[in-house]
Scaffold this motif. Structure first.
Motif, PDB file in Angstrom:
ATOM      1  N   MET A 100       0.830  -1.204   0.000  1.00  0.00           N
ATOM      2  CA  MET A 100       0.000   0.000   0.000  1.00  0.00           C
ATOM      3  C   MET A 100       0.865   1.255   0.000  1.00  0.00           C
ATOM      4  N   ASP A 101       1.972   1.200   0.732  1.00  0.00           N
ATOM      5  CA  ASP A 101       2.902   2.320   0.756  1.00  0.00           C
ATOM      6  C   ASP A 101       3.426   2.606  -0.646  1.00  0.00           C
ATOM      7  N   LEU A 102       3.758   1.529  -1.376  1.00  0.00           N
ATOM      8  CA  LEU A 102       4.269   1.648  -2.736  1.00  0.00           C
ATOM      9  C   LEU A 102       3.189   2.199  -3.658  1.00  0.00           C
ATOM     10  N   PHE A 103       1.954   1.762  -3.441  1.00  0.00           N
ATOM     11  CA  PHE A 103       0.824   2.211  -4.261  1.00  0.00           C
ATOM     12  C   PHE A 103       0.614   3.718  -4.104  1.00  0.00           C
ATOM     13  N   ILE A 104       0.662   4.187  -2.857  1.00  0.00           N
ATOM     14  CA  ILE A 104       0.445   5.597  -2.576  1.00  0.00           C
ATOM     15  C   ILE A 104       1.561   6.450  -3.172  1.00  0.00           C
ATOM     16  N   LYS A 105       2.788   5.920  -3.173  1.00  0.00           N
ATOM     17  CA  LYS A 105       3.917   6.676  -3.694  1.00  0.00           C
ATOM     18  C   LYS A 105       3.887   6.785  -5.206  1.00  0.00           C
ATOM     19  N   LYS A 106       3.493   5.709  -5.854  1.00  0.00           N
ATOM     20  CA  LYS A 106       3.651   5.654  -7.301  1.00  0.00           C
ATOM     21  C   LYS A 106       2.508   6.282  -8.084  1.00  0.00           C
ATOM     22  N   ILE A 107       1.288   6.170  -7.592  1.00  0.00           N
ATOM     23  CA  ILE A 107       0.152   6.651  -8.394  1.00  0.00           C
ATOM     24  C   ILE A 107       0.221   8.156  -8.682  1.00  0.00           C
ATOM     25  N   PRO A 108       0.475   9.009  -7.685  1.00  0.00           N
ATOM     26  CA  PRO A 108       0.532  10.418  -8.002  1.00  0.00           C
ATOM     27  C   PRO A 108       1.617  10.752  -9.025  1.00  0.00           C
ATOM     28  N   LYS A 109       2.765  10.056  -8.938  1.00  0.00           N
ATOM     29  CA  LYS A 109       3.866  10.309  -9.848  1.00  0.00           C
ATOM     30  C   LYS A 109       3.537   9.822 -11.250  1.00  0.00           C
ATOM     31  N   SER A 110       2.947   8.664 -11.368  1.00  0.00           N
ATOM     32  CA  SER A 110       2.663   8.075 -12.677  1.00  0.00           C
ATOM     33  C   SER A 110       1.641   8.884 -13.444  1.00  0.00           C
ATOM     34  N   PHE A 111       0.630   9.382 -12.750  1.00  0.00           N
ATOM     35  CA  PHE A 111      -0.445  10.084 -13.431  1.00  0.00           C
ATOM     36  C   PHE A 111      -0.379  11.594 -13.215  1.00  0.00           C
ATOM     37  N   SER A 112       0.694  12.071 -12.566  1.00  0.00           N
ATOM     38  CA  SER A 112       0.885  13.496 -12.305  1.00  0.00           C
ATOM     39  C   SER A 112      -0.314  14.092 -11.570  1.00  0.00           C
ATOM     40  N   LEU A 113      -0.764  13.398 -10.538  1.00  0.00           N
ATOM     41  CA  LEU A 113      -1.905  13.859  -9.754  1.00  0.00           C
ATOM     42  C   LEU A 113      -1.428  14.628  -8.535  1.00  0.00           C
ATOM     43  N   ASN A 114      -2.106  15.743  -8.240  1.00  0.00           N
ATOM     44  CA  ASN A 114      -1.817  16.420  -6.991  1.00  0.00           C
ATOM     45  C   ASN A 114      -2.604  15.727  -5.882  1.00  0.00           C
ATOM     46  N   PRO A 115      -2.340  16.057  -4.601  1.00  0.00           N
ATOM     47  CA  PRO A 115      -3.032  15.358  -3.503  1.00  0.00           C
ATOM     48  C   PRO A 115      -4.547  15.390  -3.597  1.00  0.00           C
ATOM     49  N   ALA A 116      -5.110  16.547  -3.995  1.00  0.00           N
ATOM     50  CA  ALA A 116      -6.576  16.650  -4.097  1.00  0.00           C
ATOM     51  C   ALA A 116      -7.117  15.712  -5.167  1.00  0.00           C
ATOM     52  N   GLN A 117      -6.440  15.655  -6.307  1.00  0.00           N
ATOM     53  CA  GLN A 117      -6.876  14.780  -7.399  1.00  0.00           C
ATOM     54  C   GLN A 117      -6.753  13.313  -7.021  1.00  0.00           C
ATOM     55  N   PHE A 118      -5.685  12.963  -6.311  1.00  0.00           N
ATOM     56  CA  PHE A 118      -5.480  11.577  -5.885  1.00  0.00           C
ATOM     57  C   PHE A 118      -6.569  11.142  -4.901  1.00  0.00           C
ATOM     58  N   LEU A 119      -6.929  12.035  -3.979  1.00  0.00           N
ATOM     59  CA  LEU A 119      -7.983  11.728  -3.012  1.00  0.00           C
ATOM     60  C   LEU A 119      -9.328  11.524  -3.704  1.00  0.00           C
ATOM     61  N   ILE A 120      -9.614  12.356  -4.695  1.00  0.00           N
ATOM     62  CA  ILE A 120     -10.866  12.233  -5.430  1.00  0.00           C
ATOM     63  C   ILE A 120     -10.895  10.928  -6.222  1.00  0.00           C
ATOM     64  N   LEU A 121      -9.737  10.522  -6.777  1.00  0.00           N
ATOM     65  CA  LEU A 121      -9.632   9.235  -7.480  1.00  0.00           C
ATOM     66  C   LEU A 121      -9.943   8.085  -6.523  1.00  0.00           C
ATOM     67  N   LEU A 122      -9.381   8.141  -5.320  1.00  0.00           N
ATOM     68  CA  LEU A 122      -9.650   7.113  -4.309  1.00  0.00           C
ATOM     69  C   LEU A 122     -11.125   7.109  -3.920  1.00  0.00           C
ATOM     70  N   PHE A 123     -11.701   8.304  -3.816  1.00  0.00           N
ATOM     71  CA  PHE A 123     -13.097   8.435  -3.413  1.00  0.00           C
ATOM     72  C   PHE A 123     -14.033   7.801  -4.444  1.00  0.00           C
ATOM     73  N   PHE A 124     -13.786   8.083  -5.716  1.00  0.00           N
ATOM     74  CA  PHE A 124     -14.608   7.486  -6.772  1.00  0.00           C
ATOM     75  C   PHE A 124     -14.409   5.973  -6.830  1.00  0.00           C
ATOM     76  N   SER A 125     -13.202   5.524  -6.557  1.00  0.00           N
ATOM     77  CA  SER A 125     -12.931   4.083  -6.520  1.00  0.00           C
ATOM     78  C   SER A 125     -13.729   3.420  -5.412  1.00  0.00           C
ATOM     79  N   LEU A 126     -13.819   4.097  -4.267  1.00  0.00           N
ATOM     80  CA  LEU A 126     -14.595   3.578  -3.136  1.00  0.00           C
ATOM     81  C   LEU A 126     -16.069   3.434  -3.516  1.00  0.00           C
TER      82      LEU A 126
END
Length: 445
Positions: free
Chosen positions: A1-27
């Motif tokens: 999970m630590d690796l997942f959190i580190k890599k996704i923002p970098k791979s997709f160039s997401l800022n923290p707000a965008q990453f949280l919204i991605l997680l929210f929609f996934s939920l």
């Protein structure tokens, strides 16, 4: 999970707000798929209702097109409860907790995401806040469920009583408003224990995590931060005012308080005065309220709960900043002052932006639903503001919404949960200008 959190923002160039919204929609998507499983329901559940329930639970709203108590099996109810818990406390909060349990190091990226999720000004102290948040929340929910057992077990038996107690405790603390009874908490309109416990859970969850931590650390009111003082005093004033207004407006309405005994009237007014700001529980029939009471509740739902809380709305502190700004304008003061402290200009602009974007969202949704739904204007407005404030109260429209109506309400729930400013940051790219244009003069007012 630590690796997942580190890599996704970098791979997709997401800022923290965008990453949280991605997680929210996934939920929401995962929740909808789980609720669609045959094991989750008694009978069949359409995809639109699956997504509606998942969205309502993840946004801790509580609007339900069908009765959750009779629609879902134990598995389905557990899914809703976990969606409420994750949606209320935050997905990243639990992710960080798991990382800490595993003994992994919390990096800067994770701290930035938590800062965004908990609406903190800096990354300093966010991990400590997460620890306290989880400890406080679980402890409060457990205490609430244990006390509710004394009332619910005699009502429905040991197994259901224990589960109902924990479900309603989680739902109340996270300000979700989901109830497993068909008439909400109408059976307990005059029950002191249920009214007090549920209302205290609502207030605890709606006041904000930072206020709870501040109270725990400092103990004395004088040493609290200005934000905590405003939230505590503001919550007290709004709640007391709401209770009095609802009692006065409804005391002679035979369809609500008028049919109750004197003491039950007080309990009903007390509970319904606290619930509308974000919780969504009801002990009286909302559809039978006077139009004046409905309008007053719409205002309460629009204001909402506290910042960094489980509730929605524009937030109580935002409302007070705007209110004090208006007072300062009327008095001709140069600065906005609250508690002998000057409110920064960017805080005032942000508050006005939040309120303005919220009104625009509500107006657009209102325009669409007045076209698609066959219902009164007041019930449509009530439904939309309830969705925006992630409240969950309804005048009975939710179950009759059309397909488009459900899509719109789901969108409003998500907008209310994510917040206007975060949503703007998601779809726009922030550009900081290091220069200033000449002043312009406009005739306003």
């Amino acid at each position: 999970m630590d690796l997942f959190i580190k890599k996704i923002p970098k791979s997709f160039s997401l800022n923290p707000a965008q990453f949280l919204i991605l997680l929210f929609f996934s939920l929401i998507i995962i929740g909808a798929c789980l609720l669609k499983l045959p094991v989750a329901t008694h009978g069949s559940l359409s995809w639109i209702n699956s997504f509606f329930f998942a969205t309502s639970a993840a946004t801790v709203t509580g609007l339900a097109p069908l009765n959750p108590g009779t629609t879902f099996t134990l598995f389905g109810k557990l899914v809703i409860m976990f969606l409420v818990q994750l949606g209320g406390l935050g997905i990243m909060t639990f992710a960080i907790l798991i990382i800490m349990i595993m003994g992994k190091k919390i990096g800067i990226k994770q701290r930035r995401i938590i800062k965004e999720e908990l609406n903190q000004p800096t990354i300093g102290g966010v991990i400590r806040l997460v620890k306290n948040l989880v400890i406080f929340s679980i402890t409060i929910e457990l205490i609430g469920s244990i006390i509710l057992c004394f009332r619910f077990i005699p009502e429905v038996g040991w197994d259901r009583g224990i589960f109902y107690s924990f479900f309603h405790s989680v739902s109340a603390y996270n300000n979700a408003g989901f109830s497993l009874w068909s008439n909400g908490l109408g059976n307990f309109v005059g029950d002191p224990l249920t009214n007090i416990v549920i209302s205290l859970l609502i207030i605890s969850g709606g006041i904000g995590f930072t206020v709870l931590v501040d109270l725990w650390d400092k103990k004395r009111f004088k040493t609290l931060t200005l934000h905590s003082k405003v939230m505590l005093v503001g919550t007290f004033i709004v709640n007391v005012t709401s209770i009095i207004v609802i009692y006065v407006l409804e005391t002679h309405n035979v369809r609500t308080l008028g049919a109750l005994s004197s003491i039950d009237k007080v309990w009903a007014a007390y509970f319904q005065g606290i619930s509308p700001r974000t919780a969504g529980f009801n002990t009286i029939d909302i559809s039978k309220l006077e139009p004046s009471t409905i309008l007053f509740m719409i205002l309460l739902m629009f204001i909402g709960a506290g910042s960094t809380s489980t509730g929605g709305g524009i937030k109580l502190t935002t409302f007070f900043v705007i209110l004090f700004a208006v007072v300062s304008l009327i008095r001709g003061d140069e600065h906005v002052v609250i508690g002998k402290r000057t409110v920064k200009h960017d805080v005032i602009i942000r508050s006005l932006g939040i309120a303005s974007l919220s009104i625009i969202c509500i107006f657009i949704a209102l325009f669409i639903l007045t076209v698609t739904e066959k219902a009164s204007f007041l019930s449509i407005l009530f439904e939309i503001v309830s969705a925006f404030g992630t409240v969950g109260l309804s005048m009975g429209l939710t179950g009759d919404l059309s397909f488009i109506g459900k899509i719109v309400i789901m969108g409003v729930m998500i907008f209310g949960k994510i917040g206007p400013i975060s949503l703007v940051f998601l779809i726009t790219k922030s550009t900081q200008k290091h220069f200033r244009y000449p002043d312009a003069k406009f005739f306003i007012g």
